[in-house]
Structures are given as C-alpha cells and as structure tokens.
Design a protein around this motif. Sequence first.
Motif, PDB file in Angstrom:
ATOM      1  N   ASP A 126      45.606  39.436  47.383  1.00  0.00           N
ATOM      2  CA  ASP A 126      45.450  40.890  47.397  1.00  0.00           C
ATOM      3  C   ASP A 126      45.285  41.499  45.876  1.00  0.00           C
ATOM      4  N   LYS A 127      45.376  42.853  45.840  1.00  0.00           N
ATOM      5  CA  LYS A 127      45.128  43.309  44.445  1.00  0.00           C
ATOM      6  C   LYS A 127      46.571  42.748  43.452  1.00  0.00           C
ATOM      7  N   ASN A 128      47.206  42.461  44.035  1.00  0.00           N
ATOM      8  CA  ASN A 128      48.469  42.218  43.064  1.00  0.00           C
ATOM      9  C   ASN A 128      48.434  40.720  42.804  1.00  0.00           C
ATOM     10  N   ALA A 129      47.470  39.611  43.184  1.00  0.00           N
ATOM     11  CA  ALA A 129      47.372  38.351  42.894  1.00  0.00           C
ATOM     12  C   ALA A 129      47.380  37.824  41.601  1.00  0.00           C
ATOM     13  N   GLY A 130      46.929  38.870  40.770  1.00  0.00           N
ATOM     14  CA  GLY A 130      46.842  38.586  39.192  1.00  0.00           C
ATOM     15  C   GLY A 130      45.547  37.702  39.026  1.00  0.00           C
ATOM     16  N   VAL A 132      41.319  37.644  37.923  1.00  0.00           N
ATOM     17  CA  VAL A 132      40.219  38.771  37.819  1.00  0.00           C
ATOM     18  C   VAL A 132      39.451  38.855  38.976  1.00  0.00           C
ATOM     19  N   GLU A 133      38.632  40.025  38.764  1.00  0.00           N
ATOM     20  CA  GLU A 133      38.144  40.457  39.999  1.00  0.00           C
ATOM     21  C   GLU A 133      37.055  39.290  40.767  1.00  0.00           C
ATOM     22  N   GLY A 134      36.312  38.581  39.797  1.00  0.00           N
ATOM     23  CA  GLY A 134      35.288  37.940  40.021  1.00  0.00           C
ATOM     24  C   GLY A 134      35.807  36.491  40.889  1.00  0.00           C
ATOM     25  N   LEU A 135      36.982  36.030  40.476  1.00  0.00           N
ATOM     26  CA  LEU A 135      37.800  35.061  41.373  1.00  0.00           C
ATOM     27  C   LEU A 135      38.138  35.400  42.651  1.00  0.00           C
ATOM     28  N   ARG A 136      38.708  36.525  42.638  1.00  0.00           N
ATOM     29  CA  ARG A 136      39.424  37.241  43.723  1.00  0.00           C
ATOM     30  C   ARG A 136      38.197  37.384  44.637  1.00  0.00           C
ATOM     31  N   ASN A 137      37.362  38.020  44.343  1.00  0.00           N
ATOM     32  CA  ASN A 137      35.979  38.315  45.367  1.00  0.00           C
ATOM     33  C   ASN A 137      35.362  36.811  46.017  1.00  0.00           C
ATOM     34  N   GLY A 157      34.858  39.594  34.903  1.00  0.00           N
ATOM     35  CA  GLY A 157      35.996  38.698  34.613  1.00  0.00           C
ATOM     36  C   GLY A 157      36.914  39.445  33.599  1.00  0.00           C
ATOM     37  N   PHE A 158      37.043  39.098  32.407  1.00  0.00           N
ATOM     38  CA  PHE A 158      37.963  39.730  31.608  1.00  0.00           C
ATOM     39  C   PHE A 158      37.278  40.912  30.536  1.00  0.00           C
ATOM     40  N   GLY A 159      36.078  40.935  30.955  1.00  0.00           N
ATOM     41  CA  GLY A 159      35.354  42.081  30.280  1.00  0.00           C
ATOM     42  C   GLY A 159      35.407  42.341  28.811  1.00  0.00           C
TER      43      GLY A 159
END
Length: 184
Positions: A126-130, A132-137, A157-159
């Motif tokens: 979920d959004k609180n998993a900590g 980065v967006e790429g790994l989550r997606n 990633g970390f932008g």
Amino acid sequence: MNNAVKYLGWAAAALCLLASCKGKSLETTYSSQEDNIDKFIENLMEQDTVKYVVHNGGSNRIVLEEGEGDELAEGGQVSFIYAGYTFSGSAPSAGNLFATNSVAIATESGWTVNNGDYRILTLTLDKNAGLVEGLRNGLLGVKGGEMCYIVFSGKYGFGDKNMGSIPKNSALIFQVWVESLTND
C-alpha cells in the motif's frame, strides 16, 4: 523604466529559461533511461529467457520464472527476497548493488556479512509500504514463486535525491524472488 528593474526582469527571464532547460534535461535523462530499459527487455526476449513482461505505472516487470496462484493486489501482503541495483543498461552486476536481503548475493558482491538484516522482507503493498513508486508498481500482480526483474527510470525511483550510494535520477533494477503472498 530604470536600469535596476530592467536587469531584474532579464535576470528573472534567465532563471525561468534555466529552470526550463533543467526540466527538459531531466525529461531527456528519463527518456534515455526508458529507451535503455526497452533495449534491455528486447535483448532478454531475444535470448528467450523471458516468460512475459508487465508494464505498470512506469515499471517493467520482466518475469523469468512464473509463479502460481493469486496475483498480489493492492493491500495484499507479500514476502520476498530482493537485490536492488542501479541500472546501467544491462543485467545487474555486483558493482551496482545497493541493497539486498540475500546473504548469498551480499557475499558474492563482496559485502561484509556480519550485522545486516538478511531476513525475507514481508510487507503490505500500500502507499505506506515505504517503497519507491517503481518497485511498488512492479510488485503489483506478482505471484507466489515468481522470479522477476523490476526495472524503472529514475522518475519512479528516488528522483532528484541522492540516496546513500545511489546517485540522484538513477534508473533502478530489482531482482525479486517472491516467497509467498496473500490478499486477505
């Protein structure tokens, strides 16, 4: 109009132009990374080592070993082993490793393995998993027993932040071994 106001106007215009160039340069960086990711995927597919590829929200999940059962859904819990690398256009290499929970990979990469946390990572997606967006997606939709690469540009990633040994705007690739998951 006095000279000070003129110069301030020119300075403001120059700053806007500089900011615009920086934005375009960053867009060019990410676009180049995404082209390299596409080439990497094409090369793997030509080697016939890929089962299939899933694109989701800027992430590319390259499935090397298919899993079984349910796909991980938003809010589901997943347990996995991982190795994270900066992406240089080819398969992950020891010199690009920045994180892992695998003793074997840490040892192969020359890391001192004495007090790290090398347990299987379990988290709720979920959004609180900590993550980065790429790994989550990229994790969304994995199956138990799956082995895959999840690769994405620095945009996901970390932008624009340096993160430890990871330079800002770096493309990243994770090798992931899914142990189990549940969508309860």
